[in-house]
Scaffold this motif. Structure first.
Motif, short mmCIF file in Angstrom:
data_model
loop_
_atom_site.label_atom_id
_atom_site.label_comp_id
_atom_site.label_asym_id
_atom_site.label_seq_id
_atom_site.Cartn_x
_atom_site.Cartn_y
_atom_site.Cartn_z
N THR A 179 0.84 -1.18 0.00
CA THR A 179 0.00 0.00 0.00
C THR A 179 0.88 1.24 0.00
O THR A 179 1.64 1.47 0.93
CB THR A 179 -0.92 0.01 1.23
OG1 THR A 179 -1.67 -1.20 1.24
CG2 THR A 179 -1.87 1.19 1.16
N THR A 180 0.78 2.03 -1.07
CA THR A 180 1.64 3.19 -1.23
C THR A 180 0.79 4.44 -1.37
O THR A 180 -0.44 4.39 -1.52
CB THR A 180 2.53 3.03 -2.47
OG1 THR A 180 1.69 2.86 -3.62
CG2 THR A 180 3.45 1.83 -2.33
N SER A 206 -4.18 3.83 -1.63
CA SER A 206 -4.68 3.45 -0.31
C SER A 206 -6.10 3.96 -0.15
O SER A 206 -6.60 4.77 -0.93
CB SER A 206 -3.79 4.04 0.79
OG SER A 206 -4.13 5.39 1.05
N ARG A 245 -0.01 2.75 4.40
CA ARG A 245 0.41 3.88 3.56
C ARG A 245 1.33 4.80 4.36
O ARG A 245 1.05 5.15 5.50
CB ARG A 245 -0.81 4.65 3.09
CG ARG A 245 -0.52 5.90 2.25
CD ARG A 245 -1.77 6.77 2.23
NE ARG A 245 -1.72 7.87 1.32
CZ ARG A 245 -1.23 9.08 1.61
NH1 ARG A 245 -0.66 9.28 2.79
NH2 ARG A 245 -1.28 10.06 0.74
#
Length: 288
Positions: free
Chosen positions: A8-9, A13, A203
């Motif tokens: 998750t970046t 997200s 994130r």
């Protein structure tokens, strides 16, 4: 860190999806206030601040919020919203804009929820000189702090704050036991709240996430022995640097509750021990 968290970046997200904007015209965006960021039925003020911050980032020539002041006019509810932005001034290193977030009554009329004025710049272009007497909050390691897994068996309100409200599922919050006595019916009376903070999907934090972070922990009123909703009246956030990856440490204090109102002063520190955000808000004290 789990595989799901690692993938998750920024831009991929739930926070990014729930602050997405749909252009409607010059300076106008549609948005959907997600029920995932509510507590006691109202949309969280930090989430609203981030949403307005995203709209202003699109309107202004500079990328990063430096100072954002919001007045919360009426309680926001999940559902459609519209954000209008105006460019007040642009300069070489900073620009200023304002934003208004509205929702719609049953008759179709607009109800203004939030009004913001903000100064934007480029955090990456700031000089590296730091002279400060501020120190990161002293807290136990993440693993020794109180998390959502500890909500079982707690009172309804404590369980709500720790794990059963919608926003709790989007955040990874671990509270310092020293400021968590209220969860056991033993508030300290000092008006403090400290904890580790991240987004539940892993994130990494960025300047927009810092706007969420300044209003993400349980209210300091709980440590004063009060209970109930603590609606924000006004909040000013200062974003000081782009945060390093990793969990944030947030410390909030209240020194004065009088006339039915209290202030909350927040500091947000990143994993590199830098003070990356500060805020002050005026809130209405609960009656519990």
């Amino acid at each position: 860190m789990s595989e799901a968290r690692a993938e998750t970046t920024i831009g991929n997200s739930e926070f990014d999806r729930d602050t997405a904007l749909v252009p409607r015209g010059p300076g106008v965006h549609d948005a959907e206030l997600s029920a995932g960021w509510t507590i006691f039925g109202a949309v969280n003020g930090g989430y609203l601040l981030a949403l307005a911050g995203r709209a202003l980032a699109e309107a202004l020539p500079h990328p990063d919020p430096f100072t954002v002041t919001a007045h919360y006019l009426t309680a926001s509810r999940p559902g459609p919203a519209r954000i209008r932005t105006d460019v007040v001034r642009t300069g070489r290193t900073m620009s200023t804009g304002q934003a208004s977030l509205v929702q719609f009554a049953e008759d179709g009329s607009e109800v203004e929820r939030l009004r913001v004025i903000a100064g934007y710049g480029d955090l990456g272009a700031l000089p590296g000189d730091v002279r400060t007497s501020a120190k990161p909050p002293s807290m136990p390691p993440y693993e020794e702090c109180l998390g959502t897994r500890d909500a079982s068996g707690a009172s309804d309100e404590v369980a709500a704050m720790l794990g059963t409200t919608e926003i709790a599922g989007r955040l990874d919050v671990r509270l310092d036991p020293e400021t968590s006595g209220w969860a056991l019916g033993k508030p300290s009376g000092r008006g403090g709240m400290r904890g580790w903070l991240g987004l539940a999907d892993g994130r990494a934090p960025d300047p927009l996430a810092l706007l969420l972070a300044v209003d993400a922990l349980p209210p300091t009123a709980f440590d004063l022995g009060l209970s109930g909703w603590v609606p924000t009246i006004e909040l000013t956030a200062h974003i000081r640097a782009r945060p390093a990856p990793g969990p944030l440490r947030v410390a909030i204090t209240t020194r004065n509750l009088a006339g039915g109102f209290l202030e909350e002063d927040a500091e947000v520190w990143d994993s590199a021990d830098r003070l990356v955000a500060q805020s002050r808000q005026l809130a209405r004290a609960p009656r519990g």
